[in-house]
Write an enzyme that holds these catalytic residues in place. Structure first.
Site, mmCIF file in Angstrom:
data_model
loop_
_atom_site.group_PDB
_atom_site.id
_atom_site.type_symbol
_atom_site.label_atom_id
_atom_site.label_comp_id
_atom_site.label_asym_id
_atom_site.label_seq_id
_atom_site.Cartn_x
_atom_site.Cartn_y
_atom_site.Cartn_z
ATOM 1 N N HIS A 195 0.829 -1.222 0.000
ATOM 2 C CA HIS A 195 0.000 0.000 0.000
ATOM 3 C C HIS A 195 0.857 1.264 0.000
ATOM 4 C CE1 HIS A 195 -3.907 -2.039 0.868
ATOM 5 N NE2 HIS A 195 -3.131 -2.919 1.481
ATOM 6 N N ASN A 223 -10.234 -2.863 2.457
ATOM 7 C CA ASN A 223 -9.930 -2.850 1.027
ATOM 8 C C ASN A 223 -11.208 -2.607 0.236
ATOM 9 O OD1 ASN A 223 -7.163 -3.324 1.165
ATOM 10 N ND2 ASN A 223 -7.388 -5.556 1.047
HETATM 11 FE FE1 HDD Z 1 -2.529 -4.768 5.542
HETATM 12 C C1 HDD Z 1 -1.109 -1.742 5.160
HETATM 13 C C2 HDD Z 1 -5.505 -3.549 4.343
HETATM 14 C C3 HDD Z 1 -3.896 -7.934 5.645
HETATM 15 C C4 HDD Z 1 0.234 -5.906 7.074
HETATM 16 N N1 HDD Z 1 -3.181 -2.997 4.862
HETATM 17 C C5 HDD Z 1 -2.432 -1.861 4.800
HETATM 18 C C6 HDD Z 1 -3.231 -0.781 4.297
HETATM 19 C C7 HDD Z 1 -4.471 -1.291 4.067
HETATM 20 C C8 HDD Z 1 -4.437 -2.683 4.424
HETATM 21 C C9 HDD Z 1 -5.671 -0.538 3.541
HETATM 22 C C10 HDD Z 1 -2.748 0.634 4.060
HETATM 23 C C11 HDD Z 1 -3.059 1.528 5.195
HETATM 24 C C12 HDD Z 1 -2.630 2.928 4.851
HETATM 25 O O1 HDD Z 1 -3.277 3.525 3.964
HETATM 26 O O2 HDD Z 1 -1.687 3.406 5.456
HETATM 27 N N2 HDD Z 1 -4.310 -5.595 5.024
HETATM 28 C C13 HDD Z 1 -5.421 -4.904 4.631
HETATM 29 C C14 HDD Z 1 -6.548 -5.804 4.558
HETATM 30 C C15 HDD Z 1 -6.091 -7.038 4.910
HETATM 31 C C16 HDD Z 1 -4.690 -6.900 5.223
HETATM 32 C C17 HDD Z 1 -7.954 -5.395 4.177
HETATM 33 C C18 HDD Z 1 -6.830 -8.328 5.025
HETATM 34 C C19 HDD Z 1 -8.089 -8.432 5.225
HETATM 35 N N3 HDD Z 1 -1.931 -6.585 6.189
HETATM 36 C C20 HDD Z 1 -2.653 -7.749 6.193
HETATM 37 C C21 HDD Z 1 -1.914 -8.786 6.895
HETATM 38 C C22 HDD Z 1 -0.739 -8.213 7.321
HETATM 39 C C23 HDD Z 1 -0.774 -6.837 6.861
HETATM 40 C C24 HDD Z 1 -2.388 -10.197 7.115
HETATM 41 C C25 HDD Z 1 0.399 -8.809 8.105
HETATM 42 C C26 HDD Z 1 0.299 -9.781 8.955
HETATM 43 N N4 HDD Z 1 -0.724 -3.990 5.937
HETATM 44 C C27 HDD Z 1 0.263 -4.629 6.619
HETATM 45 C C28 HDD Z 1 1.467 -3.748 6.907
HETATM 46 C C29 HDD Z 1 1.003 -2.372 6.335
HETATM 47 C C30 HDD Z 1 -0.367 -2.713 5.738
HETATM 48 C C31 HDD Z 1 2.756 -4.273 6.401
HETATM 49 C C32 HDD Z 1 1.939 -1.649 5.385
HETATM 50 C C33 HDD Z 1 1.920 -0.208 5.806
HETATM 51 C C34 HDD Z 1 1.157 -0.180 7.029
HETATM 52 O O3 HDD Z 1 0.764 -1.453 7.368
HETATM 53 O O4 HDD Z 1 0.884 0.803 7.684
HETATM 54 O O5 HDD Z 1 1.729 -3.685 8.274
#
Ligand code: HDD
Length: 654
Positions: free
Chosen positions: A53, A126
């Site tokens: 993202h 999402n």
């Molecule tokens: Fe995630 C970012 C949505 C599963 C780890 N995720 C991130 C963002 C969104 C989502 C919208 C961007 C937020 C922003 O605008 O700053 N993610 C989801 C959805 C998931 C999902 C809807 C499943 C239903 N994500 C998911 C899992 C993991 C992560 C299973 C790790 C175990 N996601 C992350 C992250 C991020 C992220 C690496 C990257 C930047 C942040 O968190 O702030 O931690």
């Protein structure tokens, strides 16, 4: 600006154009602390981009509770209709890095921070209601597979490559999500025209401690609409910032995008009776089974002042819930609860990141967390521990509700990865099915490993033999066979084309030439005004054209660099001579030919004949005449004329 320039430490300084040197041509002096400070700061401007993202845009707004639900939750936000709180929303693509394009085929992040007087609630969802995997343990694998391949560092912002499909072909649980990502949902026409989903089941807890399962859904007031693949590809070149510009401009012009927040509510008994596990994030609850209830409206009404400080530094945490809300035991959600905290520390560099203005709660905050890098607060008093007898105890405000706990184990995946994939496929219109097949043929065509392609075809045939067969045909491979699944529930709500979207928020592009009839232009402008549409005037030269009346018309855009993919419908307001000249201009011919190929409504006067002929436009219900049919043009701006689609009649394909 009245404030003079200063150093970071406040000392007034003049505007600086040169460094302090020993003589006009001598070396720079070490004494030049102003040069040092400027370069020092510049050298440290970047922070790590989000691991997924990374490419996003955002806006401020307001959320209003429109229906109180005290019977479901004790959260203050939902006790009284009319309660309003500020919000910040960030929309993103997932796979690409920060500098990639907006219109990639991808899931879109839909994350909202609600600043309530009980702290921040982050709904980090999402634009699709399901996810690729069921367990956070597989998240790093999924992301490694879709990101640029480890040795070569490409492709950027694309799932059309070997490692992604290799992983997917070995993960049957991802197949439902894959059909969503291969569908038009992955090509939204605008961030303002997509749905949002919290994906996981959460729990709402009322004052009596009773729990319900809940799923969160965002419904756009502008309806759902998507780009065609060809448009998305061309937009990536014409305007890689298409979505952020669209959102920014809509808000700047006061055309505030809005979404309803709805919930699907189930008792624990109702959840237990579902034909799948509610804790499985690869399954959705069809709206036909549990009707969504609207509880609020979000309106985005203010662009950020500073992209970095707000969009880049905003830090969402799925663990940020309000009292009266709780997590479910969905293993994907559980994993997210600690991953996001890690990522924020790694990106923002300090455990005090919650103190940055975009992340700070707008309500009083009190705890005994102390010190740390970049501590901004100055908590008073000598006590930073508990129990203590020197300062009052904080009230416990967030009692955790018991979940369904069991014995420790690493269980097998949730059952039945295929039947909802089949439900999604069968609920699409024929046009949408064509798009899914085309997307799969494109992506798998980029896969160089034959074994992966075959494994994927096999997966698709297990969902539906027709689907597998059509993709196999597109790839020139033998049709795989598989046992048929029981007929699924059909859910028309899963189809974008099931509903005709409203016209508001769409743009008509008007191509003009010298000598263009004023009456045609006026007709288009008036029709657009009646429907509340934006109009962009495009001319061969930015200096403008002289209309038939002699009036000078200065356009918004120059034809070169403004292809018709930027608009929802087009009008050709040209003179006969103008049309003849434009018929010699590749940009103009492409403008018209693309609008036609992208199945858009197109209106023109009789003088446009030469240009229409050159662009290969043939008459149909969406080719309209000016000035008489300007109203029909405006009424069709959010639709496409699917029967024009060549792929449906092309004999080579049938
Ligand atoms: Fe995630 C970012 C949505 C599963 C780890 N995720 C991130 C963002 C969104 C989502 C919208 C961007 C937020 C922003 O605008 O700053 N993610 C989801 C959805 C998931 C999902 C809807 C499943 C239903 N994500 C998911 C899992 C993991 C992560 C299973 C790790 C175990 N996601 C992350 C992250 C991020 C992220 C690496 C990257 C930047 C942040 O968190 O702030 O931690």
């Amino acid at each position: 600006m009245d404030t003079p320039f200063t150093t970071d430490h406040g000392r007034p300084i003049p505007t600086l154009h040169s460094s302090l040197r020993a003589g006009a041509r001598g070396p720079v002096l070490m004494e030049d602390f102003l040069l040092r400070e400027k370069l020092f700061h510049f050298d440290h401007e970047r922070i790590p981009e989000r691991i997924v993202h990374a490419r996003g845009t955002g806006a401020h707004g307001v959320f209003e509770c429109v229906r109180a639900i005290p019977e479901l939750t004790s959260a203050g936000l939902f006790q009284k209709a009319g309660t309003q709180v500020p919000v910040f929303a960030r929309f993103s693509t997932v796979a690409g890095s920060q500098g990639s394009k907006d219109t990639a085929r991808d899931v879109r992040g839909f994350a909202v921070k609600f600043y309530t007087d009980q702290g921040n609630w982050d709904l980090v969802g999402n634009n699709m209601p399901v996810f690729f995997i069921q367990d956070a343990m597989k998240f790093p694998d999924l992301v490694h597979a879709v990101k640029p391949e480890a040795d070569r560092g490409f492709p950027q912002a694309s799932s059309a490559h070997d490692t992604f499909w290799d992983f997917i072909s070995l993960m049957p649980e991802s197949l439902h999500m894959i059909l969503w990502v291969m569908s038009d949902r992955a090509l939204p026409r605008s961030l303002r025209m997509m749905e949002g989903f919290g994906v996981h089941a959460f729990r709402l807890i009322n004052a009596a401690g009773e729990a319900h399962f809940v799923k969160f859904l965002w419904k756009p007031h502008l309806g759902l609409q998507s780009h065609l693949w060809d448009e998305a590809v061309k937009l990536a070149g014409a305007d890689p910032d298409f979505h952020r510009r669209d959102l920014w401009e809509a808000i700047e012009t006061g055309d505030f995008p809005a979404w309803d927040l709805a919930i699907q509510v189930l008792t624990e008994a109702e959840a237990a009776a579902l034909p799948f596990d509610i804790l499985d994030p690869t399954k959705l609850i069809p709206e036909e089974l549990v009707a969504p209830i609207t509880i609020g409206t979000m309106t985005l009404n203010r662009n950020p002042d500073n992209h970095f400080a707000e969009v880049e530094q905003v830090a969402f945490l799925p663990s940020n819930l309000l009292p009266g809300m709780d997590f479910s035991d969905d293993p994907l959600l559980q994993g997210r609860l600690f991953s996001y905290l890690d990522t924020q520390k790694s990106r923002l560099g300090t455990a005090n990141f919650a103190q940055t203005p975009i992340n700070a709660p707008r309500c009083p905050m009190r705890n005994f967390h102390a010190d740390g890098m970049m501590q901004m607060g100055r908590p008073k008093g000598r006590v930073t521990y508990e129990p203590n007898s020197l300062a009052p105890e904080p009230e416990p405000v967030f009692p955790t509700q018991p979940g369904a706990t069991g014995s420790k184990q690493r269980p097998r995946p949730f059952a039945d990865p295929l039947s909802q994939a089949l439900m999604f496929w069968r609920s699409q219109s024929l046009t949408e099915q064509d798009h899914i097949v085309a997307a799969l043929v494109f992506e798998l065509g980029k896969v160089t490993l034959a074994a992966v392609r075959l494994r994927m075809l096999d997966c698709l045939a297990r969902i539906d033999e027709t689907l597998g067969g059509r993709v196999a045909e597109g790839l020139g491979a033998a049709a795989p066979t598989a046992a048929a699944l029981p007929p699924p529930l059909l859910s028309p709500q899963l189809s974008i084309l099931f509903r005709v979207p409203p016209v508001k928020g769409r743009v008509i592009g008007v191509l003009v030439s010298d000598g263009a009839p004023d009456a045609e232009l006026t007709a288009v402008l008036e029709a657009a005004e009646v429907e509340g549409l934006a109009v962009k005037i495009i001319a061969p030269r930015i200096g403008g054209v002289d209309l038939a009346s002699g009036q000078r018309l200065v356009p918004d855009l120059q034809l070169d660099g403004s292809p018709s993919v930027l608009f929802d419908a087009v009008a050709l307001v040209v003179s006969e001579q103008g049309a003849r000249l434009l018929a010699q201009d590749k940009a103009a011919v492409d403008f018209v030919a693309d609008a036609f190929a992208h199945l858009k409504a197109l209106a023109h006067g009789p003088q446009a004949a030469a240009l229409l002929a050159r662009a290969g436009v043939r008459p149909d219900d969406f080719i309209l005449s000016l000035p008489a049919e300007a109203g029909r043009l405006a009424a069709r701006v959010s639709q496409r004329h699917w029967p024009r689609n060549l792929t449906q009649t092309n004999p080579e394909r049938t």
